[in-house]
Design a protein around this motif. Sequence first.
Motif, PDB file in Angstrom:
ATOM      1  N   LEU A   1      54.461  34.337  53.454  1.00 34.17           N
ATOM      2  CA  LEU A   1      54.510  35.345  54.386  1.00 34.17           C
ATOM      3  C   LEU A   1      53.542  35.789  54.325  1.00 34.17           C
ATOM      4  CD1 LEU A   1      58.833  35.528  55.722  1.00 34.17           C
ATOM      5  CD2 LEU A   1      56.270  34.734  57.477  1.00 34.17           C
ATOM      6  N   HIS A   2      52.486  36.935  54.742  1.00 39.10           N
ATOM      7  CA  HIS A   2      52.009  38.008  54.141  1.00 39.10           C
ATOM      8  C   HIS A   2      52.974  38.891  54.103  1.00 39.10           C
ATOM      9  CE1 HIS A   2      48.273  40.377  54.212  1.00 39.10           C
ATOM     10  NE2 HIS A   2      48.464  39.309  52.958  1.00 39.10           N
ATOM     11  N   PRO A   3      52.152  39.425  52.661  1.00 43.41           N
ATOM     12  CA  PRO A   3      53.353  40.443  52.646  1.00 43.41           C
ATOM     13  C   PRO A   3      52.808  42.041  53.003  1.00 43.41           C
ATOM     14  CG  PRO A   3      52.142  40.481  50.463  1.00 43.41           C
ATOM     15  CD  PRO A   3      51.589  38.969  52.050  1.00 43.41           C
TER      16      PRO A   3
ATOM     17  N   ALA B   1      42.933  39.314  60.749  1.00 43.27           N
ATOM     18  CA  ALA B   1      41.962  37.914  59.553  1.00 43.27           C
ATOM     19  C   ALA B   1      42.551  38.664  58.438  1.00 43.27           C
ATOM     20  CB  ALA B   1      40.600  37.983  60.564  1.00 43.27           C
ATOM     21  N   HIS B   2      42.779  37.835  58.054  1.00 37.72           N
ATOM     22  CA  HIS B   2      43.030  38.061  56.136  1.00 37.72           C
ATOM     23  C   HIS B   2      41.880  37.630  55.236  1.00 37.72           C
ATOM     24  CE1 HIS B   2      45.105  37.555  53.006  1.00 37.72           C
ATOM     25  NE2 HIS B   2      45.093  39.230  52.444  1.00 37.72           N
ATOM     26  N   ARG B   3      40.697  38.412  54.593  1.00 37.78           N
ATOM     27  CA  ARG B   3      40.135  37.642  53.917  1.00 37.78           C
ATOM     28  C   ARG B   3      40.728  37.525  52.691  1.00 37.78           C
ATOM     29  NH1 ARG B   3      35.134  41.839  56.086  1.00 37.78           N
ATOM     30  NH2 ARG B   3      36.384  43.181  55.255  1.00 37.78           N
TER      31      ARG B   3
ATOM     32  N   VAL C   1      42.831  35.462  49.388  1.00 38.38           N
ATOM     33  CA  VAL C   1      44.175  34.663  49.041  1.00 38.38           C
ATOM     34  C   VAL C   1      44.972  35.833  48.052  1.00 38.38           C
ATOM     35  CG1 VAL C   1      44.908  32.603  47.313  1.00 38.38           C
ATOM     36  CG2 VAL C   1      42.582  32.830  48.798  1.00 38.38           C
ATOM     37  N   ASP C   2      46.732  35.816  48.607  1.00 34.90           N
ATOM     38  CA  ASP C   2      47.558  36.283  48.095  1.00 34.90           C
ATOM     39  C   ASP C   2      47.889  35.385  47.095  1.00 34.90           C
ATOM     40  OD1 ASP C   2      46.634  38.285  49.758  1.00 34.90           O
ATOM     41  OD2 ASP C   2      47.776  37.730  51.597  1.00 34.90           O
ATOM     42  N   TYR C   3      48.708  36.240  46.035  1.00 40.63           N
ATOM     43  CA  TYR C   3      49.565  35.372  44.486  1.00 40.63           C
ATOM     44  C   TYR C   3      50.794  36.479  44.835  1.00 40.63           C
ATOM     45  CZ  TYR C   3      45.592  32.669  43.747  1.00 40.63           C
ATOM     46  OH  TYR C   3      44.493  32.030  43.951  1.00 40.63           O
TER      47      TYR C   3
ATOM     48  N   ALA D   1      55.394  42.562  46.391  1.00 42.35           N
ATOM     49  CA  ALA D   1      54.243  42.566  45.012  1.00 42.35           C
ATOM     50  C   ALA D   1      53.255  41.539  45.375  1.00 42.35           C
ATOM     51  CB  ALA D   1      55.321  43.316  43.929  1.00 42.35           C
ATOM     52  N   HIS D   2      51.957  41.410  44.845  1.00 44.12           N
ATOM     53  CA  HIS D   2      51.487  40.419  45.188  1.00 44.12           C
ATOM     54  C   HIS D   2      49.875  40.964  44.537  1.00 44.12           C
ATOM     55  CE1 HIS D   2      49.647  41.810  49.193  1.00 44.12           C
ATOM     56  NE2 HIS D   2      48.854  41.064  49.540  1.00 44.12           N
ATOM     57  N   LEU D   3      49.188  39.594  44.973  1.00 47.22           N
ATOM     58  CA  LEU D   3      47.896  40.548  44.394  1.00 47.22           C
ATOM     59  C   LEU D   3      46.923  39.533  45.240  1.00 47.22           C
ATOM     60  CD1 LEU D   3      45.378  40.107  42.424  1.00 47.22           C
ATOM     61  CD2 LEU D   3      45.469  38.276  41.964  1.00 47.22           C
ATOM     62  N   HIS D   4      45.835  40.976  45.817  1.00 47.86           N
ATOM     63  CA  HIS D   4      45.268  40.034  47.308  1.00 47.86           C
ATOM     64  C   HIS D   4      43.902  40.029  45.660  1.00 47.86           C
ATOM     65  CE1 HIS D   4      43.361  40.547  51.257  1.00 47.86           C
ATOM     66  NE2 HIS D   4      41.744  40.756  50.730  1.00 47.86           N
ATOM     67  N   TYR D   5      43.412  38.814  46.442  1.00 46.32           N
ATOM     68  CA  TYR D   5      41.806  38.595  45.882  1.00 46.32           C
ATOM     69  C   TYR D   5      40.839  37.819  46.772  1.00 46.32           C
ATOM     70  CZ  TYR D   5      38.966  35.355  42.742  1.00 46.32           C
ATOM     71  OH  TYR D   5      38.094  34.312  41.819  1.00 46.32           O
TER      72      TYR D   5
HETATM   73 ZN   LIG Z   1      46.192  39.886  50.924  1.00 47.56          ZN
END
Ligand SMILES: [Zn+2]
Length: 465
Positions: free
Chosen positions: A317-319, A326-328, A330-332, A405-409
Amino acid sequence: MGKVITLFNLLPRLHQALIGLLLLIIFAAFLIPSEDAEASRHTEKTAVSTQAPQTDIQLPLAFRTPDGPQSALSGNSAEARSSDNTTQETTNTKPAEPAKPELTEDSFTVRDGDTLAAIFNRAGFSAREVYDVTQLKQTGKIVKKLMPGDSITLIKDSDGKFAGLRYQLSKIDTLVVSRNEDKLHEYTVNKEVTHEEKFVTAEITSNFWNAGVKAGLTPAQIMELATIFGWDVDFALDIREGDSFALIYDEEYADGNFLQNGNILAAEFINQGERFTAVRYTDGQYYSEEGRSMRKAFLKSPVDFKYVSSNFNPRRLHPVTGQVKAHRGVDYVAAVGTPIKSAGAGRVIKSSYNKYNGNYVFIKHNDTYTTKYLHLNKRKVKQGDYVKQGQTIGTLGATGRVTGAHLHYEFIVNGVHRNPRTVKLPKADPIAKKERAAFTKLSETLMAKIESEKQVQYARERNAQ
Ligand SMILES: [Zn+2]
């Protein structure tokens, strides 16, 4: 007169008969002992059993002429010699012992704050003896760094004088000091290290880590495997059920005892049907089986897989709150504080904060490639810094417009956002031309071994079912 003649005639015949009898006995002496010698050769180790045949051949021996049968008995005498040897060993050392002072050994464990002087004192040696030992070049240095828990063996002669010591430097090396007359000598004894190739294969059913553990790999080996393939496979996000790996690694033994795991020598990783291979060459670098460097300009993932939620979760799920647009990137998803690595070498062109990105870092790798890291808890680089590939640039956080919490890369190629996990990048450099032939030979051998070991494993699993 005639009687005399007949007697006279008889005499040689008797003589002949005697000679004949003697010959027969000699002949028998030839046969019997050699047979026994043959038989006893197999039982030489059980010394007692050889005694019996020896008594059997006493009879022919009694009749033999001094020279004749000796050669026939050579087998037997060799055996007698060998049994002499064993008795010699035991009898030899006994009379020798009183000649040399008897040595006794004691093991001492180094205690907290111990010095060699304190240990020598416990062993009953004099200050002079400690001093002499510390004057030895290598030993003098080593005994200054005695670690609590280390063991030191001290050797004493019958007069209670210091006669030597043994101190284990590592699993392979032992320092030895010995006294000869009044002189001390020091040297190290090294155990011979032998290598064994070990094969491991596994299919991933829950996650990569569990599969590695189940296959018997150590945590260090699991991380090493992920590092080897870390330019090709995103271990954080792209591992799927049914992926598999196989590898050969080196095991080191000293005197037949397991010492430690050595390097991974060759490996295969099948990720979502795509096969990757790696072979370790003599330069310590890994190359694909065709001889292309495993190292590439970009790591597949800026986060070590071990931090990322472990089980398969291909559709996270997108946090970001209410964001469906549109999500440009990658989420970790991982815990706050997880180290974030630069995917490639480059220059930090932004290290800043705003209310959308939170703490963020942008890295320009060259005219073509830029990577972006958003929502960091902490930034560890400043604008203008040069970073190496894999260098920690910050920690994962929940700053900016996020709910968790996540990294958006983001991965940008010529100004266009691309999916870092699928983007086609230039091929890595091939191995040097002059190394090509040697590498190919090694690669073919190791990959063939992996293949055949896999077949053996499959067959075993089929039989077990
Ligand atoms: Zn993201």
